[in-house]
Write a protein that holds these residues in place. Structure first.
Motif, PDB file in Angstrom:
ATOM      1  N   ILE A  15       7.883 -12.110  46.887  1.00 10.70           N
ATOM      2  CA  ILE A  15       7.699 -12.613  45.521  1.00 10.70           C
ATOM      3  C   ILE A  15       8.845 -12.699  44.864  1.00 10.70           C
ATOM      4  N   VAL A  16       9.284 -13.844  44.206  1.00  8.47           N
ATOM      5  CA  VAL A  16      10.251 -13.979  43.247  1.00  8.47           C
ATOM      6  C   VAL A  16       9.673 -13.857  41.924  1.00  8.47           C
ATOM      7  N   PRO A  17       9.776 -12.676  41.055  1.00  4.53           N
ATOM      8  CA  PRO A  17       9.082 -12.417  40.064  1.00  4.53           C
ATOM      9  C   PRO A  17       9.387 -13.606  38.896  1.00  4.53           C
ATOM     10  N   ALA A  18       8.504 -14.071  37.987  1.00  2.01           N
ATOM     11  CA  ALA A  18       8.897 -15.174  37.039  1.00  2.01           C
ATOM     12  C   ALA A  18      10.032 -14.499  36.121  1.00  2.01           C
ATOM     13  N   ALA A  19      10.092 -13.591  35.775  1.00  4.16           N
ATOM     14  CA  ALA A  19      11.138 -12.773  34.896  1.00  4.16           C
ATOM     15  C   ALA A  19      12.515 -12.937  35.435  1.00  4.16           C
ATOM     16  N   ARG A  20      12.654 -12.926  36.888  1.00  2.00           N
ATOM     17  CA  ARG A  20      14.010 -13.122  37.397  1.00  2.00           C
ATOM     18  C   ARG A  20      14.432 -14.740  37.367  1.00  2.00           C
ATOM     19  N   ILE A  21      13.357 -15.636  37.415  1.00  5.56           N
ATOM     20  CA  ILE A  21      13.909 -16.980  37.365  1.00  5.56           C
ATOM     21  C   ILE A  21      14.193 -17.289  35.613  1.00  5.56           C
ATOM     22  N   GLU A  22      13.351 -16.779  34.823  1.00  9.71           N
ATOM     23  CA  GLU A  22      13.544 -16.901  33.338  1.00  9.71           C
ATOM     24  C   GLU A  22      15.025 -16.373  33.015  1.00  9.71           C
ATOM     25  N   ALA A  23      15.343 -15.122  33.656  1.00  6.83           N
ATOM     26  CA  ALA A  23      16.536 -14.385  33.232  1.00  6.83           C
ATOM     27  C   ALA A  23      17.741 -15.364  33.774  1.00  6.83           C
ATOM     28  N   ALA A  24      17.719 -15.908  34.846  1.00  5.44           N
ATOM     29  CA  ALA A  24      18.823 -16.908  35.357  1.00  5.44           C
ATOM     30  C   ALA A  24      18.878 -17.973  34.253  1.00  5.44           C
ATOM     31  N   ALA A  25      17.986 -18.714  33.888  1.00  3.69           N
ATOM     32  CA  ALA A  25      18.022 -19.536  32.986  1.00  3.69           C
ATOM     33  C   ALA A  25      18.644 -19.279  31.583  1.00  3.69           C
ATOM     34  N   ARG A  26      18.176 -18.083  31.217  1.00  4.33           N
ATOM     35  CA  ARG A  26      18.755 -17.653  29.828  1.00  4.33           C
ATOM     36  C   ARG A  26      20.110 -17.277  29.831  1.00  4.33           C
ATOM     37  N   GLU A  27      20.720 -16.805  31.066  1.00  3.85           N
ATOM     38  CA  GLU A  27      21.957 -16.274  31.178  1.00  3.85           C
ATOM     39  C   GLU A  27      22.758 -17.551  31.149  1.00  3.85           C
ATOM     40  N   LEU A  28      22.433 -18.720  31.602  1.00  3.54           N
ATOM     41  CA  LEU A  28      23.154 -19.786  31.926  1.00  3.54           C
ATOM     42  C   LEU A  28      23.136 -20.534  30.401  1.00  3.54           C
ATOM     43  N   ASP A  36      24.362 -29.164  34.512  1.00  5.85           N
ATOM     44  CA  ASP A  36      25.503 -29.940  34.961  1.00  5.85           C
ATOM     45  C   ASP A  36      26.281 -30.637  33.524  1.00  5.85           C
ATOM     46  N   LEU A  37      25.395 -30.642  32.341  1.00  8.07           N
ATOM     47  CA  LEU A  37      26.050 -30.990  31.149  1.00  8.07           C
ATOM     48  C   LEU A  37      26.077 -29.782  30.332  1.00  8.07           C
ATOM     49  N   ALA A  38      27.004 -29.937  29.222  1.00  7.28           N
ATOM     50  CA  ALA A  38      27.326 -28.872  28.280  1.00  7.28           C
ATOM     51  C   ALA A  38      26.025 -28.985  27.264  1.00  7.28           C
ATOM     52  N   LEU A  39      25.694 -28.082  26.358  1.00  8.37           N
ATOM     53  CA  LEU A  39      24.654 -28.344  25.477  1.00  8.37           C
ATOM     54  C   LEU A  39      25.001 -29.060  24.351  1.00  8.37           C
ATOM     55  N   HIS A  40      24.273 -29.990  24.134  1.00  4.63           N
ATOM     56  CA  HIS A  40      24.970 -31.118  23.229  1.00  4.63           C
ATOM     57  C   HIS A  40      24.326 -30.883  21.858  1.00  4.63           C
ATOM     58  N   ALA A  41      23.170 -30.201  21.715  1.00  5.51           N
ATOM     59  CA  ALA A  41      22.744 -30.140  20.442  1.00  5.51           C
ATOM     60  C   ALA A  41      21.327 -29.225  20.443  1.00  5.51           C
ATOM     61  N   SER A  42      20.887 -29.029  19.283  1.00  2.11           N
ATOM     62  CA  SER A  42      19.343 -28.416  19.374  1.00  2.11           C
ATOM     63  C   SER A  42      18.312 -29.378  19.968  1.00  2.11           C
ATOM     64  N   GLY A  43      17.324 -28.988  20.607  1.00  2.00           N
ATOM     65  CA  GLY A  43      16.325 -29.766  21.312  1.00  2.00           C
ATOM     66  C   GLY A  43      15.780 -29.174  22.632  1.00  2.00           C
ATOM     67  N   PRO A  44      14.898 -29.999  23.005  1.00  2.00           N
ATOM     68  CA  PRO A  44      14.407 -29.450  24.517  1.00  2.00           C
ATOM     69  C   PRO A  44      15.508 -29.898  25.568  1.00  2.00           C
ATOM     70  N   VAL A  45      15.390 -28.864  26.492  1.00  2.00           N
ATOM     71  CA  VAL A  45      16.383 -29.129  27.790  1.00  2.00           C
ATOM     72  C   VAL A  45      15.571 -28.324  29.098  1.00  2.00           C
ATOM     73  N   GLN A  46      15.837 -29.069  29.876  1.00  2.00           N
ATOM     74  CA  GLN A  46      15.343 -28.654  31.278  1.00  2.00           C
ATOM     75  C   GLN A  46      16.477 -27.984  32.099  1.00  2.00           C
ATOM     76  N   VAL A  47      16.202 -26.772  32.688  1.00  2.00           N
ATOM     77  CA  VAL A  47      17.248 -25.972  33.526  1.00  2.00           C
ATOM     78  C   VAL A  47      16.337 -25.904  34.869  1.00  2.00           C
ATOM     79  N   PRO A  48      17.051 -26.262  35.977  1.00  2.00           N
ATOM     80  CA  PRO A  48      16.539 -26.204  37.319  1.00  2.00           C
ATOM     81  C   PRO A  48      17.287 -24.984  37.832  1.00  2.00           C
ATOM     82  N   ILE A  49      16.281 -24.192  38.396  1.00  2.00           N
ATOM     83  CA  ILE A  49      16.557 -22.858  39.229  1.00  2.00           C
ATOM     84  C   ILE A  49      16.572 -23.037  40.486  1.00  2.00           C
ATOM     85  N   GLU A  50      17.536 -22.802  41.482  1.00  2.00           N
ATOM     86  CA  GLU A  50      17.570 -23.246  42.792  1.00  2.00           C
ATOM     87  C   GLU A  50      17.390 -21.846  43.536  1.00  2.00           C
ATOM     88  N   LEU A  51      16.354 -21.641  44.499  1.00  2.00           N
ATOM     89  CA  LEU A  51      16.145 -20.385  45.194  1.00  2.00           C
ATOM     90  C   LEU A  51      16.623 -20.730  46.504  1.00  2.00           C
TER      91      LEU A  51
END
Length: 308
Positions: free
Chosen positions: A95-108, A145-160
């Protein structure tokens, strides 16, 4: 010589009724018992039997399939298949914990925010993910792939990645707020109105547009004498395209070229090869004729080059 040795010996492959496997690919040694010359057994161990089933699934491996794979890989070797006619394969699960997936997105996201202050809110709950137990490594890799352009919604893919191979991508959804210190207008300005540095104040602002996020806006001194090209409201960041700025240096004008590197400052005389406003860059030919440099206009008689 190796081929001759292989022709002499034989290999017996014994299949069980069921076996559990790791990783994304099944190797013969994971499933079967191998008997024969040790050198021949060592060659046979890594023979691939194809894909491993995903968590929650099984795969049936037939003795005839195994025989074909082994005989193809070890041409000329006498191969005997014994044991079960069919072997059910089931994956060992991790099992890959949700916390590990979330942490990878936060770090990026924090890395991409740079010096700007970042607020993060996860928009959708992340579920734990079942994966085959890796034989070697599990990588949880965030991609954007893109820089953070501005405030708002963003999707971050996490590849296992299981043993270096992409196994599944989990999409995480975030609401981001980018904040930074910026110079903003302290009053409303109408189109055609002349501005000055006194019309700006420094303020912590939420970067809601691409322009705000990618630019610090004009410096205060660059606004002196500038004319607004559109109506601007209090709290706005003034960008170069919002105003028409007066020309500070005319083509052919003599200027002082100042080079700043750490605590060292050097100066030369030069001639402007173009016209520019304060804060803009232009080419300057040094008076001694040695070279041409590109510098930023500081005032009508001064251009500056800053080196780290």
């Amino acid at each position: 010589m190796l081929a001759a040795a292989l022709l002499i010996g034989g290999l017996t492959v014994t299949l069980p009724d069921a076996a559990s496997v790791k990783g994304s690919e099944v190797e013969l040694v994971e499933v079967a018992q191998l008997n024969g010359d040790p050198a021949l057994v060592a060659l046979a161990e890594d023979i691939s039997l194809g894909w491993a089933p995903a968590p929650g699934y099984e795969r049936t491996l037939h003795a005839a399939q195994v025989a074909r794979r082994v005989r193809t890989a070890l041409a000329g070797v006498d191969v005997t298949i014994t044991g079960a006619a069919r072997c059910k394969l089931a994956p060992e699960v991790q099992i890959v914990p949700a916390a590990r997936i979330e942490a990878a997105a936060r770090e990026l996201l924090e890395e991409r925010a740079g010096e700007r202050e970042l607020e993060l809110a996860l928009l959708e709950k992340i579920a734990p993910i079942s994966i085959p137990v890796p034989e070697r490594t599990l990588e949880v890799v965030a991609r954007l792939d893109l820089a953070l352009h501005a405030s708002g919604p963003v999707q971050v893919p996490i590849e296992l990645r299981v043993d270096g191979m992409p196994w599944r991508t989990v999409w995480t959804r975030w609401e981001i707020g980018l904040w930074a210190e910026r110079l903003v207008l302290k009053r409303d300005v109408q189109r055609g109105e002349t501005l000055s540095s006194q019309d700006l104040r420094r303020e912590r602002v939420r970067l809601g547009t691409t322009t705000e996020a990618s630019s610090r806006g004009l410096r205060a001194t660059a606004l002196d004498g500038a004319v607004a090209l559109r109506d601007l409201v209090t709290g706005s960041i003034v960008a170069a395209e919002d105003v028409q700025r007066p020309t500070a240096v005319e083509r052919g004008a003599e200027v002082t070229v100042e080079l700043v590197k750490g605590s060292i400052t050097a100066r030369w005389t030069g001639v402007a090869l173009g016209s520019a406003s304060i804060g803009e860059r232009l080419e300057v030919s040094l008076a001694d004729g040695t070279r041409t440099v590109r510098a930023t206009v500081v005032r009508a008689d001064l251009v500056r080059i800053v080196q780290p």
